[in-house]
Design an enzyme around this catalytic site. Structure first.
Site, PDB file in Angstrom:
ATOM      1  N   GLU A 169      31.404  -5.366  -9.991  1.00 13.78           N
ATOM      2  CA  GLU A 169      31.934  -4.040  -9.681  1.00 13.78           C
ATOM      3  C   GLU A 169      32.914  -4.153  -8.523  1.00 13.78           C
ATOM      4  OE1 GLU A 169      28.138  -2.157  -8.954  1.00 13.78           O
ATOM      5  OE2 GLU A 169      28.412  -2.235  -6.795  1.00 13.78           O
TER       6      GLU A 169
ATOM      7  N   THR B  86       0.814  -1.226   0.000  1.00 13.78           N
ATOM      8  CA  THR B  86       0.000   0.000   0.000  1.00 13.78           C
ATOM      9  C   THR B  86       0.845   1.273   0.000  1.00 13.78           C
ATOM     10  OG1 THR B  86      -0.197  -0.114   2.401  1.00 13.78           O
ATOM     11  CG2 THR B  86      -1.982  -1.098   1.129  1.00 13.78           C
ATOM     12  N   GLY B  87       2.150   1.146   0.101  1.00 12.19           N
ATOM     13  CA  GLY B  87       3.023   2.321  -0.030  1.00 12.19           C
ATOM     14  C   GLY B  87       3.108   2.736  -1.488  1.00 12.19           C
TER      15      GLY B  87
ATOM     16  N   TYR C  76      20.280  -2.670 -16.934  1.00 11.91           N
ATOM     17  CA  TYR C  76      19.327  -2.285 -17.972  1.00 11.91           C
ATOM     18  C   TYR C  76      20.094  -1.960 -19.257  1.00 11.91           C
ATOM     19  CZ  TYR C  76      16.692  -1.132 -13.666  1.00 11.91           C
ATOM     20  OH  TYR C  76      16.130  -1.136 -12.424  1.00 11.91           O
TER      21      TYR C  76
ATOM     22  N   ILE D 231      13.928  -5.037  -2.222  1.00  4.69           N
ATOM     23  CA  ILE D 231      14.335  -3.883  -3.035  1.00  4.69           C
ATOM     24  C   ILE D 231      14.975  -2.790  -2.179  1.00  4.69           C
ATOM     25  CG2 ILE D 231      13.466  -2.087  -4.611  1.00  4.69           C
ATOM     26  CD1 ILE D 231      13.104  -4.934  -5.701  1.00  4.69           C
ATOM     27  N   THR D 232      14.568  -2.695  -0.935  1.00  6.60           N
ATOM     28  CA  THR D 232      14.957  -1.602  -0.035  1.00  6.60           C
ATOM     29  C   THR D 232      16.466  -1.320  -0.045  1.00  6.60           C
ATOM     30  OG1 THR D 232      13.140  -2.273   1.387  1.00  6.60           O
ATOM     31  CG2 THR D 232      14.781  -0.780   2.344  1.00  6.60           C
ATOM     32  N   GLU D 233      16.801  -0.027  -0.133  1.00  4.81           N
ATOM     33  CA  GLU D 233      18.207   0.392  -0.071  1.00  4.81           C
ATOM     34  C   GLU D 233      18.478   1.003   1.301  1.00  4.81           C
ATOM     35  OE1 GLU D 233      19.305   3.230  -3.094  1.00  4.81           O
ATOM     36  OE2 GLU D 233      21.359   3.380  -2.342  1.00  4.81           O
TER      37      GLU D 233
ATOM     38  N   HIS E 130      27.026   2.666  -4.409  1.00  6.44           N
ATOM     39  CA  HIS E 130      26.590   1.466  -3.704  1.00  6.44           C
ATOM     40  C   HIS E 130      27.388   1.328  -2.410  1.00  6.44           C
ATOM     41  CE1 HIS E 130      25.160  -0.669  -7.617  1.00  6.44           C
ATOM     42  NE2 HIS E 130      24.192   0.019  -7.061  1.00  6.44           N
TER      43      HIS E 130
ATOM     44  N   LYS F 237      -4.335  -3.444   7.220  1.00  2.74           N
ATOM     45  CA  LYS F 237      -5.117  -3.093   6.024  1.00  2.74           C
ATOM     46  C   LYS F 237      -5.760  -4.308   5.360  1.00  2.74           C
ATOM     47  CE  LYS F 237      -3.180   1.368   5.244  1.00  2.74           C
ATOM     48  NZ  LYS F 237      -2.617   2.367   4.365  1.00  2.74           N
TER      49      LYS F 237
END
Lengths: 387, 290
Positions: free
Chosen positions: B210, B17-18, B160, B96-98, B248, B43
């Site tokens: 890298e 929901t974010g 990408y 996914i969180t950084e 990174h 929720k």
């Protein structure tokens, strides 16, 4: 975020680890008074700067009572210290640590890191302290002993004992070393460090004393250690890098003359490599991140346009979440504010590319759009050389 | 066939929901991913454009049979949802969180490994299997094309760029995985290479590394000893100054180790085709596949 030696020692001392008697001094006169109070035959003056190799760079002086301590202190305080780690500009030294000099029986090494491969906190110990751990690892890997700590069990006494008895056979000394290892580990875990290190930890008579200390804290965990954030010495960091970080940008200054704006850390590194491959020299690394706003792009562009060294700007964007139209608006905003004094070469690809291109074309600004990344990099190098 | 995620994957999003959770859950579904639910405590009963929301991962798994989770939870709290996903039986967790504190990741990863699950990330674009029309991540789906090349990378946009080159050269992808840009991440190059080795749909691999750490060197060792498919490699960060984090958190040369030069040497010696010019990756792979 790195702490100064004196701050790291304060953390250790507050938890019962012995450190040399001494005080931080901001004025040469203070150093004279501190030295007198110490009543030590010789004292050491140590520049407080975020760099290794301070001794070789003239940032550490051992002085006796007959010496002109005031003059020796004045030669360090308020100057810039240039070590092999700092670059030619060096780091400003606002303070020195004035300490007693102890007789040393043996120099040991202790360090705590997070091992990236095992994802475990690892404690390193060596009986060959005093030299840098990297040198030690290269020349005497057999003299480095390690234990790996289970994340949920934590450091156990047998592990600390196991390391201590590889450094000494003396039961009392081993007991002292166990306490130091435990404290160094607790600071590491308690403050989310990337490194805690005592080098050297010295055996002097029946005591062990931390002669030097390093505590580096992970920036990503500072939110839960606000008291540590207050210890940050901003004078030890690059001003541009700091202000960029505030805008959510990741900026690192390099030596060349081609300003670079890229989205994503990997692509930004690869862009620098590509410029070098075409015999150009980037002025910076700049990652605007995945979801940069128009303002963030404009800020990024401003950083480059304010940099007198920059002779050409190279924009390399592969739009995913970051849309090319947002990028174009940010770039145009900054160019209109600062004037288009530099050649700008843009290679943009991805989401909303057509709108982005149109915006650039309609702006009337001298922005060259090159679809091929390789060609674009080549052109940026030529533009910088021609300027 | 593909690895890690496929047509059968039943995917939930923790933090649906974010803003980011909603945007990317719907983007994944648009690509073809079977998004069966989402989790936001408090929720349950709501829907995000038809996707049901649950209070807990347990409830989501019970109702939907979910086996893959995509996590978008702020860094300060992200260890908990990873542990919750493991406890609820999720097989593949994509975080996914950084900016998660590395000690938190280390704790979570310990549990993930002990329970035999897979963690991709944190700080990753995620994973996509074009032949299966399954995307669990934030990468733009349209640049991908089904085909025989597996892609493993520590980066987002750089991946990408490479995928775009491959697609434009007519070379499709079997599965593309971002390992994540943090110092401590779940799956490694070696973990993924092992899966690609046994995947009949993957004929060759692009490995994008890298600076920082030793994951590429370990990959080189594995390639030399056991990996039998062609590998094209690119390593970013030759110009990176020591001691600086290059965007990174994990991209840092410390104590003289983790340099691009070491990694390039190791991969070349292992028989991988190491590319100096990033823009040539697609063309070289096209040539290798004939």
């Amino acid at each position: 975020m790195n702490l100064h030696e004196y701050q790291a020692k304060d953390l250790l001392a507050a938890r019962g680890v012995a450190i040399p008697r001494g005080a931080v001094c901001y004025e040469p006169l203070e150093a004279v008074i501190t030295a007198r109070h110490l009543k030590s035959e010789v004292v050491v003056l140590k520049a407080q700067a975020h760099s290794g190799g301070r001794g070789k760079a003239g940032g550490v002086a051992i002085v006796s009572r007959e010496d002109d301590i005031r003059a020796r202190a004045a030669a360090i305080i308020g100057k810039r210290l240039v070590t092999r780690q700092t670059g030619a500009q060096g780091l400003p030294v606002a303070a020195i640590l004035v300490e007693e000099v102890l007789p040393v029986d043996q120099e040991l090494y202790l360090g705590v890191i997070l091992d990236r491969n095992t994802a475990r906190v690892t404690i390193m110990a060596s009986p060959a302290g005093g030299m840098e751990i990297e040198t030690l690892a290269r020349e005497h890997p057999d003299k480095i002993f390690t234990v790996s700590v289970h994340p949920f069990i934590g450091l156990k006494p047998y592990q600390a004992r196991g390391l201590a008895y590889r450094l000494t056979d003396d039961r009392n000394i081993a007991g002292e070393i166990v306490k130091v290892i435990t404290t160094l580990y607790e600071i590491f875990v308690g403050y989310d460090c990337t490194l805690t290190e005592i080098n050297p930890l010295v055996i002097t008579g029946d005591r062990v004393v931390a002669l030097d200390a390093k505590v580096n804290i992970d920036d990503h965990a500072l939110f839960r250690h606000p008291e540590m954030g207050r210890l940050r010495d901003r004078t030890q960091e690059d001003l541009l890098e700091l202000s960029a970080r505030k805008e959510g940008l990741s900026y690192i200054k390099l030596d060349g003359n081609i300003g670079c704006i890229v989205n994503g850390a990997g692509l930004a590194m690869a862009t620098l490599d590509l410029i070098a491959l075409h015999h150009g020299a980037p002025a910076n690394f700049l990652d605007v991140g995945g979801g940069a706003s128009e303002q963030a792009i404009a800020d990024a562009m401003s950083i480059l346009l304010e940099d007198k060294r920059v002779k050409a700007v190279f924009i390399n964007i592969f739009g995913g979440i970051l849309r090319c139209d947002v990028l174009a608006r940010g770039v145009i905003k900054a160019l209109n504010r600062y004037g288009a004094r530099l050649p700008v070469i843009a290679r943009i690809e991805g989401t909303n590319i057509d709108i982005g291109k149109q915006l650039f074309e309609d702006s009337g600004l001298p922005i060259q759009m090159i679809p091929s990344l390789d060609e674009a990099a080549k052109l940026a190098v030529e533009a910088a050389q021609a300027a | 066939m593909a690895i890690l995620v496929n047509k059968e994957s039943r995917v939930i999003c923790q933090g649906i929901t974010g803003k980011n959770g909603t945007f990317h859950s719907l983007a994944c579904r648009d690509y073809g991913t079977n998004m069966v639910g989402g989790v936001t405590p408090g929720k349950q009963g709501e829907y995000v454009d038809g996707i049901p929301v649950f209070n807990t991962v347990w409830a989501a798994v019970k109702e939907t049979g979910a086996n893959v989770s995509l996590i978008f939870v702020p860094a300060a709290h992200a260890m908990d949802p990873i542990l919750e996903a493991v406890d609820a039986g999720i097989e593949v967790i994509v975080c996914i969180t950084e900016g998660i504190p590395p000690l938190d990741t280390a704790c979570a990863l310990h549990t993930v490994r002990e329970e035999g699950r897979r963690l991709i990330g944190p700080n990753t674009p995620g994973v996509i299997s074009p032949p299966e029309r399954c995307k669990v991540g934030i990468m733009p789906g349209y640049i991908h094309k089904p085909g025989p090349v597996g892609v493993i990378s520590r980066s987002g946009t750089l991946t990408y760029e490479v995928v775009d080159q491959l697609t434009k050269a007519g070379v499709g992808q079997s599965t593309c995985i971002g390992l994540g840009g943090d110092p401590v991440v779940g799956m490694s190059f070696v973990d993924v290479l092992k899966l690609f080795k046994d995947d009949p749909a993957t004929e060759a691999v692009v490995l994008i590394g890298e600076i920082g750490g030793a994951a590429e060197e370990q990959a080189a060792k594995y390639i030399k000893q056991e990996f039998n498919k062609p590998v094209v490699a690119y390593i970013a960060g030759r110009l990176a100054p020591p001691g600086k984090r290059m965007g990174h958190a994990g991209a840092i040369i410390s104590g003289g180790t983790g340099t691009a030069q070491e990694k390039i040497r190791a991969l070349s010696e292992a028989g991988a085709t190491v590319i100096d010019n990033l823009t040539q990756v697609g063309a070289v792979m096209q040539k290798i596949l004939g």
